[in-house]
Scaffold this active site. Sequence first.
Site, PDB file in Angstrom:
ATOM      1  N   GLU A   1       0.838  -1.209   0.000  1.00 18.24           N
ATOM      2  CA  GLU A   1       0.000   0.000   0.000  1.00 18.24           C
ATOM      3  C   GLU A   1       0.873   1.258   0.000  1.00 18.24           C
ATOM      4  O   GLU A   1       0.581   2.226  -0.702  1.00 18.24           O
ATOM      5  CB  GLU A   1      -0.928  -0.024   1.214  1.00 18.24           C
ATOM      6  CG  GLU A   1      -1.929  -1.168   1.127  1.00 18.24           C
ATOM      7  CD  GLU A   1      -2.871  -1.217   2.310  1.00 18.24           C
ATOM      8  OE1 GLU A   1      -2.391  -1.365   3.457  1.00 18.24           O
ATOM      9  OE2 GLU A   1      -4.088  -1.104   2.100  1.00 18.24           O
TER      10      GLU A   1
ATOM     11  N   GLU B   1      -3.700 -10.289   3.963  1.00 19.28           N
ATOM     12  CA  GLU B   1      -4.725  -9.821   4.907  1.00 19.28           C
ATOM     13  C   GLU B   1      -5.784 -10.887   5.171  1.00 19.28           C
ATOM     14  O   GLU B   1      -6.213 -11.082   6.314  1.00 19.28           O
ATOM     15  CB  GLU B   1      -5.389  -8.539   4.374  1.00 19.28           C
ATOM     16  CG  GLU B   1      -4.597  -7.267   4.615  1.00 19.28           C
ATOM     17  CD  GLU B   1      -3.503  -7.018   3.577  1.00 19.28           C
ATOM     18  OE1 GLU B   1      -3.195  -7.931   2.771  1.00 19.28           O
ATOM     19  OE2 GLU B   1      -2.953  -5.903   3.575  1.00 19.28           O
TER      20      GLU B   1
HETATM   21  C1  1HE Z   1       6.367  -8.631  12.184  1.00 21.94           C
HETATM   22  C2  1HE Z   1       5.718  -8.452  10.961  1.00 21.94           C
HETATM   23  C3  1HE Z   1       4.516  -7.697  10.964  1.00 21.94           C
HETATM   24  C4  1HE Z   1       7.491  -9.625  10.609  1.00 21.94           C
HETATM   25  N1  1HE Z   1       4.081  -7.213  12.148  1.00 21.94           N
HETATM   26  N2  1HE Z   1       5.893  -8.140  13.320  1.00 21.94           N
HETATM   27  N3  1HE Z   1       1.957  -8.571   7.078  1.00 21.94           N
HETATM   28  C5  1HE Z   1       2.144  -9.896   7.019  1.00 21.94           C
HETATM   29  O1  1HE Z   1       1.256 -10.699   7.224  1.00 21.94           O
HETATM   30  C6  1HE Z   1       3.542 -10.351   6.758  1.00 21.94           C
HETATM   31  C7  1HE Z   1       4.122 -10.929   8.011  1.00 21.94           C
HETATM   32  N4  1HE Z   1       5.553 -11.202   7.875  1.00 21.94           N
HETATM   33  C8  1HE Z   1       6.032 -12.247   7.163  1.00 21.94           C
HETATM   34  O2  1HE Z   1       5.348 -12.985   6.490  1.00 21.94           O
HETATM   35  C9  1HE Z   1       7.520 -12.477   7.242  1.00 21.94           C
HETATM   36  O3  1HE Z   1       8.010 -11.795   8.390  1.00 21.94           O
HETATM   37  C10 1HE Z   1       8.310 -11.999   6.008  1.00 21.94           C
HETATM   38  C11 1HE Z   1       8.019 -12.910   4.816  1.00 21.94           C
HETATM   39  C12 1HE Z   1       7.980 -10.547   5.656  1.00 21.94           C
HETATM   40  C13 1HE Z   1       9.828 -12.035   6.329  1.00 21.94           C
HETATM   41  O4  1HE Z   1      10.188 -13.345   6.774  1.00 21.94           O
HETATM   42  P1  1HE Z   1      11.521 -13.551   7.645  1.00 21.94           P
HETATM   43  O5  1HE Z   1      11.732 -15.020   7.780  1.00 21.94           O
HETATM   44  O6  1HE Z   1      12.625 -12.737   7.082  1.00 21.94           O
HETATM   45  O7  1HE Z   1      11.217 -12.876   9.070  1.00 21.94           O
HETATM   46  P2  1HE Z   1      10.356 -13.479  10.313  1.00 21.94           P
HETATM   47  O8  1HE Z   1      11.183 -14.426  11.094  1.00 21.94           O
HETATM   48  O9  1HE Z   1       9.021 -13.942   9.865  1.00 21.94           O
HETATM   49  O10 1HE Z   1      10.103 -12.151  11.171  1.00 21.94           O
HETATM   50  C14 1HE Z   1      11.167 -11.516  11.877  1.00 21.94           C
HETATM   51  C15 1HE Z   1      10.544 -10.721  13.000  1.00 21.94           C
HETATM   52  O11 1HE Z   1       9.719  -9.681  12.456  1.00 21.94           O
HETATM   53  C16 1HE Z   1       9.615 -11.559  13.859  1.00 21.94           C
HETATM   54  O12 1HE Z   1       9.653 -11.021  15.177  1.00 21.94           O
HETATM   55  P3  1HE Z   1      10.545 -11.747  16.326  1.00 21.94           P
HETATM   56  O13 1HE Z   1      10.296 -10.894  17.547  1.00 21.94           O
HETATM   57  O14 1HE Z   1      10.016 -13.157  16.422  1.00 21.94           O
HETATM   58  O15 1HE Z   1      11.969 -11.696  15.844  1.00 21.94           O
HETATM   59  C17 1HE Z   1       8.253 -11.279  13.286  1.00 21.94           C
HETATM   60  O16 1HE Z   1       7.204 -11.461  14.211  1.00 21.94           O
HETATM   61  C18 1HE Z   1       8.401  -9.807  12.953  1.00 21.94           C
HETATM   62  N5  1HE Z   1       7.460  -9.376  11.930  1.00 21.94           N
HETATM   63  N6  1HE Z   1       6.441  -9.073  10.001  1.00 21.94           N
HETATM   64  C19 1HE Z   1       4.768  -7.438  13.276  1.00 21.94           C
HETATM   65  N7  1HE Z   1       3.860  -7.435   9.846  1.00 21.94           N
HETATM   66  C20 1HE Z   1      -3.191  -0.727   7.135  1.00 21.94           C
HETATM   67  S1  1HE Z   1      -3.734  -2.257   6.836  1.00 21.94           S
HETATM   68  C21 1HE Z   1      -2.417  -3.185   6.246  1.00 21.94           C
HETATM   69  C22 1HE Z   1      -2.668  -4.605   6.555  1.00 21.94           C
HETATM   70  C23 1HE Z   1      -1.410  -5.438   6.447  1.00 21.94           C
HETATM   71  O17 1HE Z   1      -0.346  -4.958   6.239  1.00 21.94           O
HETATM   72  S2  1HE Z   1      -1.664  -7.099   6.629  1.00 21.94           S
HETATM   73  C24 1HE Z   1      -0.167  -7.841   6.231  1.00 21.94           C
HETATM   74  C25 1HE Z   1       0.726  -7.939   7.431  1.00 21.94           C
END
Ligand code: 1HE
Length: 264
Positions: free
Chosen positions: A115, A135
């Site tokens: 976005e 989402e």
């Molecule tokens: C996060 C977030 C997040 C990572 N909010 N903490 N977005 C998503 O659904 C995508 C969610 N993220 C992922 O699918 C993956 O993190 C990735 C593919 C982007 C990257 O993978 P990777 O293996 O490099 O990283 P990871 O191990 O999954 O994440 C590393 C850390 O970042 C981990 O935290 P930690 O404390 O365990 O180290 C994750 O929890 C954190 N992290 N993404 C919070 N999004 C205005 S409306 C918009 C609506 C949306 O955007 S919905 C889509 C949300």
Amino acid sequence: MDKAANESFVTYELDGDVALIGLNRPAKRNAISDVFVEAIADAVQRAEGEAKAGVIYGHGDHFCAGLDLAEHVKKTPIEGVRGSRRWHAVFGSIEHGAIPWVAALHGAVVGGGLELASSTHIRVADKTAFFALPEGQRGIFVGGGGSVRAARLMGVARMTDMMLTGRVASAEEGERWNLCQYVVEPGEAKAKALELARNAAGNAELSNYAVLHALPRIQDMAKEDGLFVESLMASFTATSPEAEERLRAFLEKRAKRLNIPKKD
Ligand code: 1HE
């Protein structure tokens, strides 16, 4: 303010006429929290005061993993709607602001990250970039303008597919789907975006204003209304002193030549 609020969520640099905003929360894959979106707003406002174009890129291995889900999980309905409206205002200030913006994309360009990218005017992706709208899998809906901006870029059929099935698009698919305009080698998106931003910064300010403000509005008009507004904008820009000087520079062979692609 808690500890997180003291983190530097964005980096800001000025390179000549171009402002560079770096999303800087790599440990959380640049997930955008409430304070983070305010940091983006401040940086965009600063850039408008001192730059002629801007680049938005991500630090670490990803552009942006979207909304901070950890923060979002605790929100009430009214906090959710206010948060979404704030994203609309901030991303709207990028799309319909004073200067053109180029997004340099790599790694995840996901949810709110897509976005944000969709609110910029040109998107450059390196080959590591991937696009997704998870989402539906998270039980939420887009809230940062995606149903309007991302849907207009790729078309509602593709966006419906991405949201319903969790389909992830590669950089090359993203280019075919109009989610990005350039695909470059890994690590080269920022340099390419800077080059494009410099080009845009060199245009007449009024022409850029027309591209940012008239062109998208004309897309929402009826055909005859669009043509009428086009004529007004054309006359308004062409009769400016800057246009006169630029037209004269071309006629006197002082203007930069077009960068025509070379034939093999
Ligand atoms: C996060 C977030 C997040 C990572 N909010 N903490 N977005 C998503 O659904 C995508 C969610 N993220 C992922 O699918 C993956 O993190 C990735 C593919 C982007 C990257 O993978 P990777 O293996 O490099 O990283 P990871 O191990 O999954 O994440 C590393 C850390 O970042 C981990 O935290 P930690 O404390 O365990 O180290 C994750 O929890 C954190 N992290 N993404 C919070 N999004 C205005 S409306 C918009 C609506 C949306 O955007 S919905 C889509 C949300």
